[in-house]
Design an enzyme around this catalytic site. Structure first.
Site, PDB file in Angstrom:
ATOM      1  N   LYS A  22       0.840  -1.210   0.000  1.00 23.91           N
ATOM      2  CA  LYS A  22       0.000   0.000   0.000  1.00 23.91           C
ATOM      3  C   LYS A  22       0.871   1.255   0.000  1.00 23.91           C
ATOM      4  CE  LYS A  22      -3.066   0.376   3.466  1.00 23.91           C
ATOM      5  NZ  LYS A  22      -2.861   1.625   4.247  1.00 23.91           N
ATOM      6  N   SER A  23       1.879   1.286   0.860  1.00 25.10           N
ATOM      7  CA  SER A  23       2.744   2.474   0.949  1.00 25.10           C
ATOM      8  C   SER A  23       3.422   2.760  -0.386  1.00 25.10           C
ATOM      9  CB  SER A  23       3.836   2.251   2.002  1.00 25.10           C
ATOM     10  OG  SER A  23       3.272   2.145   3.272  1.00 25.10           O
ATOM     11  N   ARG A  27       2.886   5.992  -3.308  1.00 24.84           N
ATOM     12  CA  ARG A  27       4.049   6.786  -3.736  1.00 24.84           C
ATOM     13  C   ARG A  27       4.280   6.666  -5.235  1.00 24.84           C
ATOM     14  NH1 ARG A  27       4.361   5.566   1.534  1.00 24.84           N
ATOM     15  NH2 ARG A  27       5.745   6.714   2.947  1.00 24.84           N
ATOM     16  N   GLY A  98      -4.972   7.726   5.612  1.00 23.84           N
ATOM     17  CA  GLY A  98      -4.086   8.715   6.225  1.00 23.84           C
ATOM     18  C   GLY A  98      -2.865   8.952   5.353  1.00 23.84           C
ATOM     19  N   ARG A 126      -8.634  12.068  12.363  1.00 23.80           N
ATOM     20  CA  ARG A 126      -7.192  11.868  12.575  1.00 23.80           C
ATOM     21  C   ARG A 126      -6.427  13.195  12.511  1.00 23.80           C
ATOM     22  NH1 ARG A 126      -5.375   6.753   9.121  1.00 23.80           N
ATOM     23  NH2 ARG A 126      -3.468   7.087  10.332  1.00 23.80           N
ATOM     24  N   ASP A 324       2.010  -1.005  11.910  1.00 19.82           N
ATOM     25  CA  ASP A 324       0.677  -1.471  11.519  1.00 19.82           C
ATOM     26  C   ASP A 324       0.416  -2.912  11.950  1.00 19.82           C
ATOM     27  OD1 ASP A 324       0.073   0.958  10.341  1.00 19.82           O
ATOM     28  OD2 ASP A 324       0.908   0.365   8.405  1.00 19.82           O
ATOM     29  N   ARG A 399      -7.414  -3.414   9.772  1.00 22.13           N
ATOM     30  CA  ARG A 399      -6.466  -4.326  10.430  1.00 22.13           C
ATOM     31  C   ARG A 399      -7.064  -4.944  11.695  1.00 22.13           C
ATOM     32  NH1 ARG A 399      -2.359  -3.691   6.910  1.00 22.13           N
ATOM     33  NH2 ARG A 399      -1.864  -1.571   6.295  1.00 22.13           N
TER      34      ARG A 399
HETATM   35  C1  S3P Z   1       2.757   4.720   6.209  1.00 22.38           C
HETATM   36  C2  S3P Z   1       3.335   5.060   7.406  1.00 22.38           C
HETATM   37  C3  S3P Z   1       2.804   4.646   8.704  1.00 22.38           C
HETATM   38  C4  S3P Z   1       1.772   3.531   8.604  1.00 22.38           C
HETATM   39  C5  S3P Z   1       0.826   3.740   7.453  1.00 22.38           C
HETATM   40  C6  S3P Z   1       1.579   3.856   6.139  1.00 22.38           C
HETATM   41  C7  S3P Z   1       3.357   5.226   4.963  1.00 22.38           C
HETATM   42  O1  S3P Z   1       2.210   5.773   9.320  1.00 22.38           O
HETATM   43  O2  S3P Z   1       1.038   3.401   9.789  1.00 22.38           O
HETATM   44  O3  S3P Z   1      -0.097   2.662   7.359  1.00 22.38           O
HETATM   45  O4  S3P Z   1       3.012   4.733   3.874  1.00 22.38           O
HETATM   46  O5  S3P Z   1       4.194   6.140   5.049  1.00 22.38           O
HETATM   47  P1  S3P Z   1       3.117   6.805  10.163  1.00 22.38           P
HETATM   48  O6  S3P Z   1       4.331   7.042   9.393  1.00 22.38           O
HETATM   49  O7  S3P Z   1       2.306   8.055  10.311  1.00 22.38           O
HETATM   50  O8  S3P Z   1       3.363   6.107  11.473  1.00 22.38           O
END
Ligand code: S3P
Length: 455
Positions: A22-23, A27, A98, A126, A324, A399
């Site tokens: 996902k991250s 990006r 988020g 949030r 996570d 989750r």
């Molecule tokens: C993420 C960073 C994490 C994680 C989120 C994905 C990211 O959050 O909890 O699910 O893709 O950079 P934080 O960096 O705010 O802890």
């Protein structure tokens, strides 16, 4: 609300493919939109969170297409070049994400136009102060709801400034928001992180042609320096499987007796593998064979076999590398012999739900003894299957939903979750995948396939 119930299972055996990271997917779409030329993405996570980012990139003027080719699905992004995004004609709705929201605020902070950003009820609760603060120093202006929450309106800086910023919390989202803004600012922007957090942005920015230097500091933190105005050029990207999604079948395999699963092509970036290290310390039988074909990101094939676990102490400094994964680690801990202590969990309170409270309440509902503090959790393991039998409130948190379905598979009695809809934000295939491996997971009050019964 769609409740689901997971029944105690016999062994789960086979291959468990997991969806794209996902991250990295967020990006890839955002940097693709900021680059000149074409970015092709294979393995993109097609889940609600990432699709919201794809929609936002289109609203900002990038072309984002899904192509079905004989070799599989590819996403093609035609970017606008650094600083080249258009003012969106309507509100950017980042859904539940988020990461999507905070990274988009970063991207927009150095584009001099108005944008309005919103999200669902969970995202609107949030904190956004953590990105508003540094992005304001770059020159962006924000008008947010009380408590710095979404929806918010913003105008990006017309003359963005390079900044040096020390993160008050270890957050890859905040670091990445600053780096995305800094791409369209002059000079060198420096982000100092107290503890290393996932470095997907740094790796991908370099892959697209940016100059990013990382210095390890004497106190264990890192200084990340980005040179402004790089020429970002579109690139092919292969997104590996998501280690945070793989965590659910992994813990299911460890805790359902007789299981053996192989999970191929899992991203194994050392800044994401804290759960795997912890499970091994608990005695888990997990082998990880590095593939060496992952390009910018390390990738491994995992083999997991069921076996006994014992309690451990998970130090606070490991939290960023498994932030996570605490819901599913708590499920593994419920099976272990002895106590598992998890420290440094303050950030769990501001995730998709207050996860610290949701984990503690869910385990208690399932007969597991827990002690919880402001930023720590202790779980008293059952040295085998925990009681189960509870109804768990998921608070629209993917989750929490998946973790407690996994608890039900290995517990003495079935576990019900009040709602499984949020699972689609990160792992839409989770329930069919687990059923295919032999898990009994059924929609409650329906015919078992998600359709309503007539009676
Ligand atoms: C993420 C960073 C994490 C994680 C989120 C994905 C990211 O959050 O909890 O699910 O893709 O950079 P934080 O960096 O705010 O802890």
């Amino acid at each position: 609300m769609m409740p689901w119930r997971a029944r105690p299972a016999a062994g789960l055996v086979g291959e468990a493919p997991v969806p794209g990271d996902k991250s990295i997917s967020h990006r890839a779409l955002m940097l693709g939109a900021s680059a000149i030329g074409t970015t092709t993405i294979s393995g993109l996570l097609e889940a609600a969170d990432v699709l919201a980012t794809a929609r936002a990139m289109r609203q900002l003027g990038a072309s984002v297409e899904r192509l079905a080719t004989p070799a599989g699905i590819t996403w093609r992004v035609q970017g606008r070049g650094v600083g080249g995004l258009d003012e969106p004609a309507s509100v950017l709705d980042m859904g539940n994400s988020g990461t999507g929201a905070r990274l988009v605020l970063g991207l927009l902070a150095s584009h001099p136009f108005l944008a309005i950003v919103c999200g669902d009820a969970s995202l609107s609760a949030r904190p956004m102060r953590r990105v508003i603060e540094p992005l304001s120093r770059i020159g962006a202006q924000f008008w947010a709801r009380r408590g710095d929450r979404l929806p918010l309106a913003m105008t990006g800086a017309s003359d963005p400034l390079p900044i040096e910023y020390r993160l008050p919390v270890a957050s890859a989202q905040v670091k990445s928001a600053i780096l995305l803004a800094a791409v369209n600012a002059p000079g060198v922007t420096t982000v100092i992180e107290p503890e290393p957090t996932r470095d997907h942005s740094e790796r991908m920015l370099r892959h697209f042609g940016a100059k990013v230097e990382v210095e390890t500091l004497a106190d264990g933190g890192r200084a990340v320096r980005l040179e402004g105005y790089p020429e970002l050029c579109g690139r092919p990207i292969t997104v590996p499987g998501d280690p945070s999604s793989a965590a659910f079948p992994v813990v299911a395999a460890l805790t359902v007796p007789g299981s053996q699963l192989r999970i191929a092509n899992v991203g194994f970036n050392p800044l994401r593998t804290g759960l795997y290290q912890t499970l091994r310390e608990m005695g888990a039988d997990i082998t990880a064979a590095e593939r060496g074909d992952g390009g910018e990101e390390p990738v491994a094939d995992l083999v997991v076999r069921a076996g006994p676990l014992h309690g451990v102490t998970v130090p606070a400094e490991r939290a960023p590398s498994m932030i996570d994964e605490y819901p599913i680690l708590a499920v593994a801990a419920a099976h272990a012999r002895g106590r598992t202590r998890m420290l440094g969990l303050g950030e769990l309170k501001v995730k998709e739900s207050n996860r610290l409270a949701a984990i503690a309440a869910g385990l208690t509902a399932c007969g597991v003894r827990v002690d919880v503090g402001d930023d720590w959790l202790e779980v008293e393991g059952a040295a085998g299957p925990p009681p189960g039998g509870g109804i768990v409130a998921t608070h629209y948190d993917h989750r929490i939903a998946m973790a407690f379905l996994v608890l039900g598979l290995g517990a003495r009695e079935a576990v019900t979750i009040d709602d499984g809809e949020a699972i689609a934000t990160s792992f839409p295939e989770f329930i069919p995948l687990m059923r295919g491996l032999g898990a009994g997971i059924e929609a409650v009050g329906t015919d078992g396939d998600g359709g309503e019964t007539s009676g």
